[in-house]
Design an enzyme around this catalytic site. Structure first.
Site, PDB file in Angstrom:
ATOM      1  CB  SER A  67      -0.851  -0.119   1.268  1.00 14.83           C
ATOM      2  OG  SER A  67      -1.985  -1.190   1.277  1.00 14.83           O
ATOM      3  CG  HIS A 306       0.680   5.004   3.199  1.00 16.32           C
ATOM      4  ND1 HIS A 306      -0.041   3.510   3.113  1.00 16.32           N
ATOM      5  CD2 HIS A 306      -0.920   5.919   3.001  1.00 16.32           C
ATOM      6  CE1 HIS A 306      -0.449   3.357   2.834  1.00 16.32           C
ATOM      7  NE2 HIS A 306      -1.458   4.792   2.590  1.00 16.32           N
TER       8      HIS A 306
END
Length: 469
Positions: A67, A306
């Site tokens: 991701s 992230h």
């Protein structure tokens, strides 16, 4: 804090020493780490890419980043904003007329900003395979997103949405007249000097590449996954298969340390757009000081990050722009999340004065849920079903069962899909913690929206799960 020449040598030694110590302690087969502090970049590698082949990890080794790909996608979209081709608050359908969800009226209202902040309000985990060709994202939007259930009004609340980033990737394709891979290579990877990357298993064979490792059961030994890529190639913009080296991914992080300039000085993103991506647009539920940017997560003041994960893969990109600090940790086992925390938290505290996150304190054993009937019942997303129950002692329990493509993914990985059952205890208001076997906190979640019957309509952690009818 300014880095000196001595700092680079010290950082290199510390990184190598800590990585070897922590990697061995947590049981990660292999890891690659890259860190930038001021003008200096250091890298370190540990372990093997595959416990079957015993090939060592080197700093140019590729790992799937999952991701973290969303930061590439968000940056590609903001480049379009810089060029006047996209406006954040215009409906996505202005750029992609075929975009819709199962709720036609909601689909008309969902903006580009909603997609970038995970507030589109529709089912996020659409992992069914479409095609592996250049039409993958087109088919993803037309065939899957068009049938996605709408659980919330656009902009109403955060719910992590892979399918929203697939839609953004398709917007990039249409406006660039290129496939997602071509756009990423041309507009980001090549200008950033990233050469160690692969979008598929075929491309990964050209590099020294790590494979994920899993346990068939909790007590089984770690084994390589049965397949290198467990997710289908249908949604490359959300991070299904992209693989990079740690040093290559670090260049993306460094782009945001310099307000949108690559390390060679080339401007790839407007300074205002880089700042927009790092702006705290909304607060995450149940987590103090944690906010959502455009693509980036902002877990505490001054930090943007992230992560990425799939069975046997755990990765992280973390930056502190004001201190010129960025780090990448890539690993080939689920325990890589523990390695990342233990490796980066002390480093970021020492180099940038960033305190580690405050751990949630577990409620007392005697804690009981008042009026449990409000919470009891089943809640579902496409990938998981949750059931909240109570026992004769007044304790509440949360059972989680995988379904649909998650079960398929587990089988492809070589994992025996298990039903997870944990005690839950009230933390504050309608927020609860799930207890781990050792008495710690395994996670937090919140119940949302009481109906006329007094029962809550949603169970939410990173994603929103509606109550079953």
């Amino acid at each position: 804090m300014t880095a000196s020449a001595g700092t680079a040598r010290d950082l290199q030694e510390r990184l190598e020493t800590d990585l070897f110590r922590l990697g061995s302690a947590v049981g990660v087969p292999g890891a690659s780490v890259a860190l930038a502090f001021g003008p200096h970049v250091v890298e370190a590698a540990f372990g093997v890419v595959n416990t079957r082949t015993r090939v060592p990890v080197t700093t140019d080794c590729l790992f799937q980043i999952q991701s973290i790909t969303k930061i590439f996608t968000a940056t590609l979209v903001l480049q379009l904003v810089d060029e006047g081709l996209v406006q954040l608050d215009r409906p996505a359908r202005d750029y992609l007329p075929e975009f819709r969800t199962a709720d036609a009226s909601a689909g008309e209202q969902i903006t580009v900003r909603h997609l970038l902040t995970h507030t589109g309000g529709f089912e996020g985990d659409l992992w069914q395979p479409t095609t592996s060709g250049p039409d993958a994202l087109d088919r993803f939007v037309r065939d899957l997103v068009a049938q996605a259930s709408q659980h919330s009004r656009p902009g109403q609340r955060f719910s992590y949405c892979n399918s929203g980033f697939g839609t953004l990737g398709r917007i990039v394709e249409v406006l660039r007249d290129a496939t997602y891979e071509q756009a990423l290579r041309r507009h980001l990877a090549e200008p950033l000097g990233i050469t160690e990357l692969a979008f598929s298993a075929d491309q990964a064979l050209a590099f020294r590449t790590a494979i994920g490792h899993v346990r068939a059961t909790a007590s089984a030994p770690l084994r390589p996954t049965r397949e290198w890529a467990l997710m289908p190639p249908s949604n490359p913009a959300a991070g299904n298969q992209l693989a990079l080296s740690a040093g290559g991914l670090l260049e993306l992080g460094r782009l945001f340390l310099s307000g949108g300039r690559a390390s060679n000085g080339t401007r790839l993103l407007g300074e205002a757009s880089a700042a927009l991506m790092l702006h705290p647009w909304l607060r995450h539920r149940g987590v103090a000081d944690s906010h959502q940017g455009l693509g980036w997560r902002l877990p505490r003041p001054g930090v943007a990050e992230h992560g990425g994960g799939a069975p046997g893969v755990a990765t992280m990109l973390r930056i502190v722009p004001e201190q010129g600090l960025a780090a990448v940790v890539l690993t080939n086992a689920d325990a890589g999340g523990q390695l990342t925390q233990q490796l980066l938290d002390p480093l970021f505290a020492d180099l940038a004065g960033i305190a580690p996150p405050v751990a949630v304190t577990a409620p007392a054993v005697a804690a009981r849920v008042g009026h449990p009937d409000r919470f009891l019942g089943r809640y579902s997303t496409r990938q998981f079903r949750f059931e909240v129950t109570s026992d004769d002692e007044g304790r509440c329990w949360l059972t989680r069962e995988a379904r649909n493509e998650t079960v398929t993914m587990d089988r492809r990985a070589g994992i025996a899909t298990m039903v997870d059952r944990r005690e839950i205890r009230p933390l504050e208001h309608d927020t609860f913690v799930a207890m781990s076997e050792d008495g710690g906190v395994a996670g937090t979640f919140t119940f949302l929206e009481q109906g006329d019957d007094g029962r809550f309509r949603f169970l939410a952690n990173d994603r929103v799960a509606p109550r079953d009818a």
